[in-house]
Write a protein that holds these residues in place. Structure first.
Motif, PDB file in Angstrom:
ATOM      1  N   LYS A 412     -33.383   9.578  19.415  1.00  0.00           N
ATOM      2  CA  LYS A 412     -32.849   9.851  20.639  1.00  0.00           C
ATOM      3  C   LYS A 412     -32.664   8.746  21.769  1.00  0.00           C
ATOM      4  O   LYS A 412     -33.570   7.876  21.848  1.00  0.00           O
ATOM      5  CB  LYS A 412     -33.354  11.097  21.382  1.00  0.00           C
ATOM      6  N   LEU A 413     -31.368   8.615  22.365  1.00  0.00           N
ATOM      7  CA  LEU A 413     -31.176   7.512  23.222  1.00  0.00           C
ATOM      8  C   LEU A 413     -30.837   7.978  24.485  1.00  0.00           C
ATOM      9  O   LEU A 413     -29.474   8.637  24.483  1.00  0.00           O
ATOM     10  CB  LEU A 413     -30.347   6.452  22.582  1.00  0.00           C
ATOM     11  N   ASP A 414     -30.890   7.366  25.625  1.00  0.00           N
ATOM     12  CA  ASP A 414     -30.442   7.476  26.881  1.00  0.00           C
ATOM     13  C   ASP A 414     -29.449   6.366  26.951  1.00  0.00           C
ATOM     14  O   ASP A 414     -29.957   5.377  27.234  1.00  0.00           O
ATOM     15  CB  ASP A 414     -31.567   7.736  28.074  1.00  0.00           C
ATOM     16  N   VAL A 415     -28.172   6.617  26.898  1.00  0.00           N
ATOM     17  CA  VAL A 415     -27.328   5.609  27.060  1.00  0.00           C
ATOM     18  C   VAL A 415     -27.070   4.996  28.436  1.00  0.00           C
ATOM     19  O   VAL A 415     -26.690   3.836  28.673  1.00  0.00           O
ATOM     20  CB  VAL A 415     -25.772   5.981  26.463  1.00  0.00           C
ATOM     21  N   LYS A 416     -27.887   5.720  29.599  1.00  0.00           N
ATOM     22  CA  LYS A 416     -27.899   5.155  31.028  1.00  0.00           C
ATOM     23  C   LYS A 416     -29.126   4.301  31.112  1.00  0.00           C
ATOM     24  O   LYS A 416     -29.032   3.038  31.869  1.00  0.00           O
ATOM     25  CB  LYS A 416     -27.809   6.158  31.915  1.00  0.00           C
ATOM     26  N   THR A 417     -30.208   4.587  30.630  1.00  0.00           N
ATOM     27  CA  THR A 417     -31.519   3.784  30.865  1.00  0.00           C
ATOM     28  C   THR A 417     -31.942   3.115  29.525  1.00  0.00           C
ATOM     29  O   THR A 417     -32.801   2.148  29.823  1.00  0.00           O
ATOM     30  CB  THR A 417     -32.584   5.033  31.378  1.00  0.00           C
TER      31      THR A 417
END
Length: 494
Positions: A412-417
């Motif tokens: 899972k990737l947080d594209v903002k952080t």
């Protein structure tokens, strides 16, 4: 278990009560017929899988899609229709001259729909990347009808990754013959209650060498098409096919000098924007998401560095080797990474624009494209909360982590952080994770991920895994008493 058997699964954990639908998946399932093997992973005949959720229990069903390619191969006990990496002889008595003259009758294109399944109106279709799609019954997995899209729209083939809006409208991209006998890329729009219609064309960079297109990006108002240097040589396709007995893989080549071209179009009224942006050479299969932000188009995708064609690493001879040898060979393959590309909608308006998606000031020079790396570790087969955030500013994407081409974890990737979460177990190899939102979910990641995990060597060699999309913690698993071949893509049908 037979390929059509229904089985109740042994579960650990608790199946969420809101799961009351079906997980549908597609992939190859038959890798040889008679004494003849198929040579490439994409040649295996289409096998459809269904996990049904009801009253906290899970059942599993699978059936082969009875395409012409499959039925004729089974009936004649040999490869009849040419597949991605395997040449087939419709008539084994034909010699080189009769094969040559068969060219004038047209190439017999495969309908082996092993890549994906999606709805069009109230119907469901198993698909590959040719002009043929196959109507299936999503409850029984019965094969219903072969459909030739050429009967409805001017198209040679379309991707297996359409975009579907909330009202059921389907957008897809393919290629066709354009003006002056040149090949053009075209977008097709299929309203939920009507036949498809041609939407717009984009001229191909090389007249008879279209780029290989596996997916495209779409925001609320724009479509993004990425033209990579991986090409299909159409002249070679037609001549080599009829004379030398070649296959699809023989017709791919790379234009090392082209780089990557980025095209834009308006969804309505279906208008191509005659302004190309150019970037470094990449290979690309899957877009993640695309949205508009303060005068820019932002699109995230899984990029493979350079111009090498990744499918060259999927020959079955390599994959059938000793597992340690398979992993050793995989270390030579290129690696994907998540990239964010940002391009201006109006290059003439101002010299500098501020885009919140990059958190920087971005200079807007004509025909130049900007990108920001999001994640260095290998990441592919991406998914998002599609029903709520497709074409919109979003935060999370989920995908497969690749360990030198071997899928061994869910990410899972947080594209903002750029924060990441990982699920991983030894000797376990998951498939593309599909996101299902909880009915009362508020946050973007309120939901679960569904993935099929292969666990070779275990007492039960495969299982359906349900993860909490918040932190990738395990909620439940349902074990199958048979092996499940690799699956590529699919959908959750409520």
């Amino acid at each position: 278990m037979s390929h059509s058997g229904l089985s109740c699964l042994c579960s650990t954990g608790r199946i969420p009560s809101f799961l009351r639908g079906s997980l549908l998946r597609l992939g190859p399932g038959l890798f040889e017929v008679g004494d003849e093997p198929f040579y490439h992973l994409f040649d295996g005949q289409a096998l459809m899988h269904k996990f049904d959720f009801k009253n906290g229990e899970v059942t599993y069903l699978r059936k082969f899609i009875r395409t012409d390619a499959y039925v004729r191969a089974i009936t004649e006990k040999r490869v009849v229709i040419t597949e991605f990496g395997t040449f087939g002889y419709p008539d084994p008595c034909k010699n080189i001259f009769s094969r040559f003259f068969s060219y004038f009758k047209g190439v017999e294109v495969t309908d082996n729909c092993l890549v994906n399944v999606y709805p069009v109106g109230e119907d469901f279709y198993a698909v590959t990347e040719t002009n043929y799609i196959t109507k299936v019954n999503p409850d029984t997995l019965q094969t219903l009808k072969k459909v030739d899209m050429c009967n409805y729209i001017n198209i040679n083939g379309v991707t297996a990754h359409p975009h579907i809006e909330n009202d059921g409208t389907v957008y897809n991209i393919g290629n066709c013959m354009g003006k002056g006998a040149t090949l053009a890329y075209n977008v097709v729009k299929i309203p939920p209650t009507q036949k498809g219609r041609h939407h717009w064309d984009a001229k191909n960079a090389e007249r008879f060498k279209p780029s290989y297109v596996h997916s495209f990006g779409m925001s609320e108002n724009y479509i993004v098409f990425v033209e990579t240097p991986v090409k299909i040589n159409l002249l070679k396709f037609l001549s080599a096919w009829s004379i030398r007995g070649s296959n699809y893989m023989d017709c791919f080549e790379s234009n090392e000098s082209q780089g990557t071209l980025f095209h834009l179009a308006r969804k309505e009224p279906g208008e191509y924007i005659d302004l190309k942006f150019k970037g470094a050479a990449i290979g690309m299969f899957h877009h993640i998401n695309t949205y508009e932000d303060q005068g820019f188009i932002v699109f995230d995708l899984c990029a493979w560095k350079g111009f090498e064609f990744v499918y060259n690493y999927l020959w079955l001879a390599n994959l059938r080797a000793n597992w340690e040898e398979v992993k050793k060979a995989a270390m030579m393959a290129p690696q994907p990474e998540v990239r964010r590309y940002v391009i201006p909608l109006d290059v003439h308006k101002v010299s500098h624009l501020s885009c919140s998606s990059t958190r920087t000031q971005v200079a807007t020079y004509r025909c130049r494209v900007y990108f920001v790396f999001l994640l260095s570790p290998s990441f592919e087969f991406p998914q998002i909360n599609y029903s709520r955030f497709a074409g919109k500013n979003y935060t999370y994407t989920y995908g497969l982590g690749l360990n030198h081409f071997i899928p061994d974890r869910i990410c899972k990737l947080d594209v903002k952080t750029k924060e990441t979460w990982v699920w991983q177990e030894p000797d376990s190899y998951p498939s593309e994770p599909l996101f299902v939102q909880t009915p009362d979910g508020v946050d973007e990641d309120d939901g679960v991920l569904l993935t099929i995990v292969a666990a070779p060597g275990s007492q039960r060699p495969a299982y359906l895994l349900i993860l909490n999309a918040k932190d990738l913690s395990e909620i439940a698993r349902a074990e199958v008493d048979c092996s499940i071949p690799v699956t590529f893509h699919g959908m959750y049908k409520p």
